[in-house]
Design an enzyme around this catalytic site. Structure first.
Site, PDB file in Angstrom:
ATOM      1  N   LYS A 429       0.844  -1.205   0.000  1.00 15.28           N
ATOM      2  CA  LYS A 429       0.000   0.000   0.000  1.00 15.28           C
ATOM      3  C   LYS A 429       0.874   1.248   0.000  1.00 15.28           C
ATOM      4  O   LYS A 429       2.064   1.170   0.332  1.00 15.28           O
ATOM      5  CB  LYS A 429      -0.904  -0.034   1.233  1.00 15.28           C
ATOM      6  CG  LYS A 429      -0.125  -0.069   2.530  1.00 15.28           C
ATOM      7  CD  LYS A 429      -1.002  -0.410   3.709  1.00 15.28           C
ATOM      8  CE  LYS A 429      -0.177  -0.348   4.975  1.00 15.28           C
ATOM      9  NZ  LYS A 429      -0.835  -0.917   6.122  1.00 15.28           N
ATOM     10  N   TYR A 652      15.826  31.516   4.592  1.00 15.95           N
ATOM     11  CA  TYR A 652      14.668  32.303   5.054  1.00 15.95           C
ATOM     12  C   TYR A 652      14.791  32.702   6.525  1.00 15.95           C
ATOM     13  O   TYR A 652      15.184  31.883   7.360  1.00 15.95           O
ATOM     14  CB  TYR A 652      13.380  31.482   4.909  1.00 15.95           C
ATOM     15  CG  TYR A 652      12.854  31.438   3.491  1.00 15.95           C
ATOM     16  CD1 TYR A 652      12.485  32.607   2.832  1.00 15.95           C
ATOM     17  CD2 TYR A 652      12.730  30.229   2.828  1.00 15.95           C
ATOM     18  CE1 TYR A 652      11.997  32.559   1.538  1.00 15.95           C
ATOM     19  CE2 TYR A 652      12.232  30.172   1.538  1.00 15.95           C
ATOM     20  CZ  TYR A 652      11.873  31.347   0.892  1.00 15.95           C
ATOM     21  OH  TYR A 652      11.400  31.303  -0.382  1.00 15.95           O
TER      22      TYR A 652
END
Ligand SMILES: *Cc1c(COP(=O)(O)O)cnc(C)c1O
Length: 760
Positions: A429, A652
């Site tokens: 999955k 940043y």
């Protein structure tokens, strides 16, 4: 090799059915390239029965077989087969016979480490003009040795055969086939010690290879060997007396002494150590332009290297169209082109002065359009520098490298814990826990796993489109996808009466009947499933729907199996409740049903929870027990390096501040790729050339910066490893930093990160 089937039948003591014909090669792996002269040997292993690939190989033109049982139902065609009791034993007898007919010198090589490199180095350091056969890389097992010996053509001067053992009593069978004239013990180490009672037993076992050899080469550097050596016997040659090559590491120097000792024993003079490369037959698989994959190797122009290279191409291709570009045919065997075409390669280009088509690489490159190579797996053979330069993608993209050999290792690790007959569901999955879809499923299908399980119908349909034919369970099957599921032969998890009725209706609408479903029980996880009080109603409904659906398995999921002692009480009570609920359901429906509740952790810690089947998830990908190999490696390359002064602010918010004059490297991976923002500002360190470099400042969407001040010799374009199988650098280590679990780290790698598959 070249044998008539009647000769083989006589050698292996089997019975020939069908016409007699000549065969020229043995094939045991159905994925390999085959041709009319191939002899396909079907085998039954612990987890694998290749009789089921017979039909497929007949379709691809194979006409001759060795089989353990007759399994040719519904086949027409001119098939000949030899029936034997045990295929591997038959193959070993054939190999021993083939070896006896060989007139050259056979050198058997064993040891804990260094077998392959010693084998390659002997071939490189020996005088020119000798024809030397080398067993292919890692063909050193009971089967591999037999296949290697059968590849000997007969006109070689020397055959170098590797022998590997991991348990007692294996060497005697290998020795019976190899019967080496000279035996080499490369090294004695810790590997495989678990299979032996003592290091003494292991050495004794290794020396069985030398039983009939006239010379034995060893290195007394490994002092454990000394008591086993008969001094004064001229047959024993201590490599320690020979001059080593000038190489940096000790292991290489010891290996080079062994090479020198062998050449001396063969009276071939001193080795040409200048010719040594450290390159063994490792394929280099890299991303190409136009979504292609490029495979290149340290190629030498002989047929056997070609066979292995073609195998690497076909296993890497996993459904892609294939292409071979071959250079310099005047020096190589012209039958190679035929062999390439026969192996089923889609396009072949030949470059070289003798070629009718392309006289030079630039001539070829001027005709290769992007459309011709789009999506292909491309094997480059020979010196093709310009072609490689053009085709290999040089952008600094981030890739997730998935090692399928490690995955097979992990699968076998768990299989050792299962009792015989216990079946296995592999959980694929979420894109196989991030490792990728079809490629992973293909390996699992080939390894004889019983079921795959995916979360959603779409994931299952994608696998069907990729050629996966084995049973697939869909865990979160929703009503809307039921018809699609029946169409793609996907089997649903049924967790409520409503879903049972709707699914039975869909089966009916599609004109199907007796369709397999999997009943989910809630035994304590409280996520999905029938409770104990629902069993009666469920049984009734199953009776009503019995023409439409039948219960292929009943299962439940454990909530605390990976929590050690803390989770033991609740796990044990879940298992007990599961057993009780299964009993009432099985009694109710009146037929026997496969039961499964164990996940990876329970396979290891709760043998009583195995029942008839287990579900393996995270362990397959390398986490959850000692001795597993993490399969994925997330890597990228440095796009720019800059030097900044002390007190510079990086990224940043200026959140990263340098304390000295620093070198800062920018790498093209950010949180949009799945690199969690919380790993910034020193929380995580990447590896460059094996050394640690911390992320400095905040992680951006598509990139981030790392501090490489303390690293020497790092350049733009260098590889950067974000996580890998290395200690301290694994996805599990990363999860610890983030306060989460490895599952989340693995499944968070964005789909824009390209997956590259590696298989030896
Ligand atoms: C994901 C999943 C598993 C596998 O669990 P692991 O801990 O990864 O082994 C097993 N069963 C079900 C129902 C699952 O959803």
């Amino acid at each position: 090799m070249r044998y008539l089937l009647s000769e083989i039948a006589q050698i292996v003591g089997g019975e020939l059915h069908g016409v007699d014909r000549e065969v020229r090669e043995v094939v045991t792996d159905s994925r390999r390239s085959v041709c009319r002269e191939s002899l396909f040997v079907a085998m039954v292993g612990e987890n694998h029965d290749s009789h089921r690939y017979i039909i497929d190989t007949i379709g691809r033109g194979v006409e001759s077989y060795i089989v353990e049982r007759i399994d040719f139902e519904g086949v027409d065609g001119d098939i000949s087969y030899i029936v034997v009791e045990h295929s591997i034993t038959a193959l070993q007898h054939l190999a021993a016979h083939h070896r006896k007919g060989f007139k050259g010198t056979v050198v058997g090589i064993t040891g804990s480490r260094g077998k392959t490199i010693v084998k390659e180095w002997i071939a490189e350091a020996a005088p020119e003009g000798l024809k030397i056969f080398r067993s292919p890389r890692s063909y050193n097992s009971q089967l591999g040795v037999a296949l290697s010996l059968l590849m000997i053509e007969g006109d070689e001067d020397i055959a170098l055969i590797e022998a590997g053992i991991s348990e007692p009593n294996e060497m005697a069978r290998l020795e019976a086939m190899i019967a080496p004239d000279i035996a080499i013990i490369t090294s004695i180490g810790e590997e495989h010690d678990e299979g032996f009672e003592s290091s003494k037993q292991k050495i004794y076992e290794k020396l069985i290879l030398a039983r009939r050899a006239s010379k034995v080469i060893y290195n007394s550097y490994y002092t454990e060997l000394i008591p086993h050596i008969i001094y004064g016997n001229i047959g024993y040659i201590d490599a320690v007396d020979f001059a080593p090559a000038t190489l940096d590491d000790e292991a290489s120097r010891i290996n080079s002494q062994i090479v020198a000792a062998l050449l001396h024993a063969l009276e071939l003079g001193t080795p040409r150590f200048d010719a040594l490369s450290s390159a063994s037959m490792q394929f280099n698989i890299v991303e190409g332009i136009c979504d292609s994959v490029i495979i290149s190797d340290g190629y030498r122009s002989d047929r056997h290297s070609l066979t292995i290279a073609l195998d690497a191409l076909h296993t890497t291709a996993t459904g892609r169209p294939t292409m071979v570009i071959l250079s310099d045919v005047e020096q190589s065997d012209p039958s190679m082109v035929t062999a390439i075409i026969r192996s089923g390669v889609d396009k072949v280009f030949v470059v070289g002065a003798n070629s009718k088509l392309y006289k030079s690489e630039s001539e070829l490159l001027s005709t290769l359009t992007p459309d011709m190579i789009r999506g292909h797996a491309i094997l480059l053979i020979g010196e093709l520098e310009a072609v490689a330069h053009r085709l290999i993608r040089k952008s600094h993209t981030t890739t997730l490298e998935v090692n399928l050999d490690s995955m097979i290792h992990n699968l076998n690790h768990y299989r050792k814990h299962l009792s015989t007959g216990c079946r296995l569901v592999a959980m694929v999955k979420a894109n196989s826990y991030g490792a990728g879809n079809t490629e992973v499923a293909q390996i699992l299908q080939h390894q004889g796993v019983d079921y795959l399980a995916v979360a959603f119908a779409d994931e299952g349909s994608t696998l069907r489109e990729g050629g996966i034919t084995m049973p697939i369970i869909v865990l979160n099957a929703d009503d809307g996808s039921f018809s699609q599921m029946v169409e793609s032969r996907l089997e649903p998890e049924i967790y409520s009466l409503r879903s049972l009725q709707t699914f039975a209706e869909a089966v009916n609408m599609q004109g199907e009947s007796r369709y397999p479903i999997h009943i989910k029980l809630d035994t304590g996880m409280h996520r999905l499933g029938f409770m104990e009080s629902d069993i009666e109603g469920l049984t009734e409904e199953l009776h009503k729907q019995r023409d439409r659906v039948y219960v292929a398995s009943i299962f439940s999921h454990l909530a605390t199996a990976d929590m050690g002692d803390e989770g033991r009480v609740s796990t044990e009570s879940q298992v007990a409740l599961f057993e009780r609920m299964c009993r009432s359901l099985i009694e109710g429906v009146g037929y026997n049903i496969t039961r499964h509740i164990a996940n990876s952790a329970a396979i290891i810690h709760y043998p009583e929870s195995h029942f008839e089947m287990c579900r393996l998830g995270i362990g397959l990908y390398g986490f959850g027990d000692e001795g597993l190999r993490p399969v994925s490696r997330l890597k990228t390359r440095i796009v720019q390096i800059r030097e900044v002064t002390e007190q510079s602010r990086i990224g940043y918010g200026g959140a990263g501040i340098t304390s000295t004059t620093s070198r800062i490297a920018t790498i093209p991976i950010g949180y949009a790729d799945g690199l969690d923002r919380h790993l910034g500002c020193g929380a995580w360190s990447v590896r460059i050339g094996g050394e640690s470099a911390p992320i400095i400042g905040r992680i951006c969407m598509d990139s981030c910066m790392v501090d490489i001040t303390s690293l020497n010799g790092v350049e733009e374009g260098d590889e950067v490893v974000i996580f890998s199988e290395e200690e301290g650098n694994t996805a599990e280590d990363m999860a610890r930093v983030l306060g989460t679990i490895s599952y989340e780290v693995l499944t968070s790698i964005s789909t824009r990160v390209k997956r590259i598959y590696i298989k030896e």
